[in-house]
Scaffold this motif. Structure first.
Motif, PDB file in Angstrom:
ATOM      1  N   UNK A 133       5.043   1.228  -4.118  1.00  0.00           N
ATOM      2  CA  UNK A 133       3.876   1.682  -3.161  1.00  0.00           C
ATOM      3  C   UNK A 133       3.488   3.070  -3.758  1.00  0.00           C
ATOM      4  N   UNK A 136       1.806   2.898  -7.042  1.00  0.00           N
ATOM      5  CA  UNK A 136       0.276   2.486  -6.777  1.00  0.00           C
ATOM      6  C   UNK A 136      -0.495   3.539  -5.886  1.00  0.00           C
ATOM      7  N   UNK A 137       0.022   4.220  -5.096  1.00  0.00           N
ATOM      8  CA  UNK A 137      -0.709   5.130  -4.261  1.00  0.00           C
ATOM      9  C   UNK A 137      -0.973   6.405  -5.011  1.00  0.00           C
ATOM     10  N   UNK A 171       0.870  -2.578  -8.249  1.00  0.00           N
ATOM     11  CA  UNK A 171       1.152  -1.385  -9.094  1.00  0.00           C
ATOM     12  C   UNK A 171       0.680  -1.274 -10.397  1.00  0.00           C
TER      13      UNK A 171
ATOM     14  N   UNK B  17      -7.481   6.048   3.625  1.00  0.00           N
ATOM     15  CA  UNK B  17      -6.576   5.427   2.627  1.00  0.00           C
ATOM     16  C   UNK B  17      -7.626   5.414   1.156  1.00  0.00           C
ATOM     17  N   UNK B 114       0.057  -0.356   3.725  1.00  0.00           N
ATOM     18  CA  UNK B 114       0.735  -0.321   2.456  1.00  0.00           C
ATOM     19  C   UNK B 114       1.213  -1.783   2.305  1.00  0.00           C
ATOM     20  N   UNK B 118      -2.441  -2.995  -1.426  1.00  0.00           N
ATOM     21  CA  UNK B 118      -1.847  -2.004  -2.300  1.00  0.00           C
ATOM     22  C   UNK B 118      -2.990  -1.954  -3.488  1.00  0.00           C
ATOM     23  N   UNK B 119      -2.926  -0.601  -4.029  1.00  0.00           N
ATOM     24  CA  UNK B 119      -3.915  -0.403  -4.889  1.00  0.00           C
ATOM     25  C   UNK B 119      -5.483  -1.021  -4.759  1.00  0.00           C
TER      26      UNK B 119
END
Lengths: 938, 160
Positions: A133, A136-137, A171, B17, B114, B118-119
């Motif tokens: 995570x 990916x963030x 990701x 986000x 999350x 995601x992404x």
């Protein structure tokens, strides 16, 4: 305090958040935050080692402070320490902090990457999940360098947990988006494709997103995904709503996955026949389901179902090969056009736009024209109306052009300002493209100028002149029509331009009629002359010299005009030069020479309409492609646009369609956009550097500002070069301000750029819209800028007007406060004495009242005071106050969000030369601001 | 999806986000602009709007606005349901979630998001699976008692 505090309640954090929420003012909040920051800093620096819980708590507080919008410059190291904790919640907070507040500190990145590496290698799925995570963030290049090789392995390894696979897929997707070069294709790609067959629908969902993105760039590598995607989709759409358990959403089986699979298929052309049959069945099933009665009344059910339907329609349009499906899609969308859900009407209009460009469904789309026109007239939401305009544009062809153009023109009369320019361009394009009869074209463009002259760009009126010059069958009509249009007492300046140009070229075609004799034509044009800007006047002077050639009988009259002081001695160099040269030309040249020099303009070479180019620039090329263009790609064009006019042989020396009628090139046409800020040589760069700073407020600006509080018109600023005048009007929460910039010198101002600057707080409360002005302001000329104003909620500060320009060799930078003040949105309210005091008592809360006692700055004259109170915007109430010397006023401040009632009382004390001013309103900030503003006036 | 914002009717940002790299300054500018645009819209208006070169999809739940920015080719309706599913997840986790839950447990709101997205892409649409993942962290912790009774943002209490 939380409603439910699950997990680890961090009491200190909750108390801190409560404290912040209880802060009464921004200042109190900042004070509380600074106190907390000092506390945390001392804890982090202290000798005592902090335990994991405390560290987590403080890091979490820092995060909260950052998310409130404050800067955080420490705590990163403590967050990184948390990453290596064995406690899940501590690790989790550490990762969250890093994800939100990543810092490019290289030492830190190394530590973070190390912690991630450890967690990835831990084989603990929850830790691996957190690490993925975080990658990916953050998605930075450094992370891609460190992990882009590792993640594909995790993704396709046989023993990886499903949840980890999902995170790994997305990701990798994020890393590919930021740094595609660091994610090389390899053996793993074929194994990723097979994830489409995975048992776990969550894995399939994540993998489909990844594959779709990768396939866009590497279609060959992923082409086997097509048949897998089709069979997966087929299994979903034919499944019963209970088959997929938790992946069924409000009776719709796996809507997210279905949408993604349909998106993936849009990366490829229609598949091979075998797969194609199965896909067509899927698409038919989806279309059939749309006709079935809903399984639930919930909007979630219909949204999910229709999300899949719209994506299926996108795929059908993308393939553009199955007439049957295309027509069915069109009929389905037609039903949505009249649906009671605004969202569906919006999407149907949008989707139909693309359908209109398919030759199979174009006719089917056209059958909905009445519904779409109706939408244009009745939809209450501007974004929906915008879609309707787009669709009308897309469905327009020769058969319905007259109707569509007429509807757009009538909509234009009331259209929202934000979309007017675009509608003008669209109308101009359609009128030109589908004109069978060019008299209709000329009428349409003149109508455009009449209805929305301010939004008609140069390109549009250049184009009408090009077309009239190129088509001799319309010239007489055009001359007659502009002549008639110019009879209106108030014409838009663009009409004067078009009229001047066309009469200068073709006025002779209507001169036979005694009602439009040469002298009448001339007098008509000249009656507009003094109201026009310098460029238009320059154009008209050229028309006059053309008249000298066309009509020898008015030569003497025109020479008199040219000879007058206002022309020959005009402060503007360009006008003066034209007057001198034209006068001389008319005097010395023989008839033959005159006829040669002032000959009719040669036809313009045919090329892409500059208007189309402008629309493409405005909307992006994809939105402007239309049926004609796509047909041309497929087959021979059968009914193209206007027949091409033989191109001129010297394409290189194309006469520019500028305002210069003679094409003598005395002045280059003014650039329409701002000049490029760099790359224009050293000198320009030197200037552009200095141009970035905004000047401090000009001296005296405050005084001038105060003078405008009670009035709307006047001179705001003046120095030796520049004068700025204002004229404004306000109604309820809206206003319009005309700013006039006068060049007091005889030299051009270049790069003239006025900018409106609203401080951060102000921006949310006051909405200002304007268009850039011409960057060149000729000597002696005045340019005008219109600012549309909307008061969203009450405000204190005033916007700043910054003007930058070049005069001679020097850069000028002026800033003045623009007098848009809260009281401008006042509407006076008359009320009787009794009502006034009743309301006065209702507003007795101490915050609602603001009082100011101050010394008179001006002579205390009753009549002037009354005028000022009325100018301030409130009603002046007579016989309310028992003391007749006092002044009492009432009104309502209109903002977009609310209306605020205001009462005021002004008590003069002649002996002491003092005033006492009291304001009561329902909002403390309003009372405060109005009191400040009004106190300055007496 | 490029970003998701949660803000209150008063324009206070409750969650942000970002799935594309942007500077803090740019983020603040976007937020200010969008909050203003969305709050200015009337209730019956369409949930979608064009903004810059993106599409904005938003929905209001009680006092909170959920607002997503998606790209041109993305599906608006499914994005509305992404928002709804996220609200359901919050609701299930907090039990009739209200704005205060998100203020006081902002970190949990981020963790749940999350697990779900995601992404910028949907990771797991099964409500059970998402909550299973998120509750693992809470397993060892004690529960503290309910101290506030606020209005739920979905409007029904524990309906599932």
């Amino acid at each position: 305090m939380p409603a439910v505090s699950k997990g680890d309640g961090m009491r200190g954090l909750a108390v801190f958040i409560s404290d912040i929420r209880n802060c009464k003012s921004k200042e109190a909040e900042i004070k509380r935050i600074n106190k907390e920051l000092a506390n945390i800093r001392s804890k982090f620096k202290g000798d005592k080692a902090l335990d994991g819980y405390s560290k987590k708590k403080y890091v979490c507080k820092l995060l909260f402070i950052f998310l409130l919008g404050h800067d955080i410059d420490f705590g990163h190291m403590e967050a990184v320490n948390l990453l290596s904790s064995n406690r899940y919640t501590e690790k989790q907070i550490g990762y969250l902090f890093i994800s939100v507040l990543v810092n490019s500190n290289s030492e830190l990145i190394r530590l973070i990457n190390n912690a991630i590496k450890n967690d990835l290698a831990s084989r603990n799925p929850t830790f691996m999940g957190l690490a993925l995570h975080c990658i990916a963030n953050v998605g930075s290049r450094e992370m891609a360098e460190a992990f882009a090789g590792e993640i594909p392995k995790i993704l396709v390894a046989g023993d990886t947990m499903d949840s980890v696979k999902q995170s790994a897929a997305l990701c990798l997707l994020r890393l590919y988006r930021t740094s595609p070069d660091l994610v090389p294709m390899g053996d793993w790609t074929s194994r990723v494709v097979h994830l489409l067959n995975d048992q776990h629908l969550g894995v399939v969902t994540a993998a489909t997103s990844l594959i779709t993105t990768l396939a866009q760039k590497n279609p060959e590598e992923f082409k086997t995904s097509v048949s897998l995607a089709v069979s997966r989709l087929s299994r979903i759409v034919t499944s019963a709503s209970t088959d997929l358990q938790d992946y069924t959403y409000y009776f719709v089986p796996a809507p997210w996955l279905s949408v993604k699979l349909l998106r993936l298929l849009q990366c490829y052309p229609p598949p091979d026949p075998a797969v194609r049959g199965r896909l067509t069945e899927c698409l038919e099933t989806i279309l059939n389901k749309a006709q079935e009665p809903p399984k639930s009344k919930k909007v979630q059910h219909s949204n999910a179902k229709n999300a899949v339907l719209f994506e299926a329609i996108s795929l059908i349009i993308h393939h553009d090969s199955e007439p049957n499906l295309l027509v069915r899609a069109c009929n389905q969308l037609g039903q949505f056009l009249q649906h009671r859900e605004t969202n569906l009407r919006y999407l149907a209009l949008e989707s139909m736009c693309t359908l209109a460009s398919s030759e199979f469904s174009h006719e089917a789309v056209k059958t909905h024209i009445e519904t779409v026109i109706n939408a244009l007239k009745t939809e209450r939401d501007v974004s929906v109306r915008q879609r309707a305009v787009d669709l009308l544009y897309a469905m327009c062809d020769r058969s319905n052009a007259q109707q569509i153009v007429a509807e757009m023109l009538s909509y234009l009369e009331t259209a929202d300002y934000s979309i007017r320019e675009e509608i003008v361009l669209k109308v101009a394009i359609l009128a030109e493209k589908y004109a069978v009869d060019y008299t209709w074209y000329v009428d349409t463009i003149l109508n455009l100028i009449r209805i929305a002259g301010d939004y008609v760009s140069e390109e549009v009126w250049y184009r009408v002149i090009q077309i009239v010059i190129n088509r001799d069958d319309v010239q007489g009509y055009a001359a007659k029509t502009v002549f008639e249009a110019l009879q209106a007492p108030a014409c838009h300046e663009n009409l004067v331009k078009v009229g001047g140009y066309i009469l200068g070229e073709f006025g002779n075609l209507i001169a036979g009629d005694p009602r439009s004799s040469p002298l009448i034509q001339f007098n008509l044009l000249h009656s507009k002359f003094h109201l026009c800007s310098v460029p238009t006047r320059a154009l008209l002077l050229s028309t006059y010299i053309k008249f000298v050639n066309l009509f020898p009988e008015v030569k003497a009259t025109i020479q008199d005009v040219l000879r007058s002081d206002s022309q020959l001695k005009n402060a503007d160099v360009e006008l003066q030069q034209r007057a001198v040269e034209y006068l001389r030309l008319s005097t010395v040249a023989s008839t033959d020479i005159l006829a040669t020099v002032l000959e009719e303009m040669p036809p313009f070479p045919e090329r892409e309409s500059s208007i189309l180019a402008k629309l493409k620039k405005k909307k992006g090329p994809s939105t402007v492609t239309d049926l004609e263009e796509s047909k041309r790609e497929r087959s021979l064009d059968v009914n193209g646009g206007p027949e091409p006019v033989p191109a001129s042989t010297s394409a290189a020396s194309t006469p520019s369609p500028s305002a210069d009628l003679l094409g003598l090139g005395a002045v280059p046409p003014a650039p329409t956009g701002p000049p490029p800020s760099s790359g224009g040589g050293l000198l320009v760069d030197v200037f552009s550097d200095s141009a970035s700073a905004v000047a401090p407020l000009a001296p005296g600006s405050e005084d001038n500002f105060a003078r405008f509080v009670c009035k709307n018109n006047g001179v705001l600023f003046e120095n030796q070069l520049l004068q700025i005048g204002l004229k404004s009007e306000f109604r309820q929460n809206l206003g319009r301000m005309f700013i006039f910039y006068g060049n007091k010198t005889s030299t051009q101002f270049l790069n003239f750029t006025p900018t409106l600057i609203c401080a951060d707080d102000l921006q949310a409360n006051l909405n200002l819209q304007t268009k850039p002005v011409d960057p060149t302001v000729d000597g002696g000329a005045q340019v005008q800028q219109v600012v549309n104003i909307e008061c969203v909620s009450d405000f204190t500060e005033a916007p700043v007007l910054n003007i930058q320009f070049r005069y001679g060799g020097t850069f000028q930078n002026v800033s003045v406060k623009l007098p848009i003040t809260l009281n401008k949105f006042f509407q006076p309210t008359e009320m009787a004495s009794q009502d006034f005091f009743q309301r006065w008592k209702q507003l007795s809360n101490p915050q609602q009242e603001v009082q100011n006692i101050f010394k008179a700055k001006h002579p205390m004259d009753t009549e002037i005071t009354k005028a000022k109170i009325i100018g301030f915007g409130s009603a002046l109430l007579e016989e309310v106050d028992p003391n007749p010397a006092n002044f009492v006023g009432a009104g309502i401040i209109h903002t977009k969000t609310t209306q605020i009632g205001c009462l005021l009382r002004l008590e003069p004390n002649l002996q002491a030369q003092m005033y006492r001013l009291t304001l009561r309103t329902s909002k403390d900030t309003v009372s405060q601001r109005l009191c400040e503003l009004l106190s300055e006036q007496f | 999806m490029q970003f998701m914002l949660l803000f209150s009717r008063q324009g206070k940002l409750r969650l942000q986000k970002w799935y594309v790299p942007l500077s803090d300054k740019e983020k603040k500018k976007i937020t200010r602009e969008l909050v203003q645009t969305v709050l200015a819209r009337k209730p019956k208006m369409c949930s979608f709007l064009e903004w810059r070169d993106l599409k904005i999809v938003y929905k209001r739940y009680a006092s909170l606005y959920f607002c997503c920015a998606i790209e041109d080719q993305d599906n608006e309706l499914i994005t509305l349901e992404i928002i709804h599913r996220y609200v359901e997840l919050l609701d299930k986790y907090f039990g009739s979630v209200c704005e205060l839950d998100i203020i006081f447990n902002f970190e949990k709101a981020y963790f749940i998001l999350d697990e779900f997205l995601l992404g910028g892409e949907v990771q797991e649409t099964s409500k059970k699976n998402v909550l299973k993942a998120i509750e693992q962290a809470d397993l060892l912790q004690e529960k503290t008692e309910n101290m506030f009774h606020s209005k739920s943002i979905i409007g029904y209490k524990k309906a599932y």
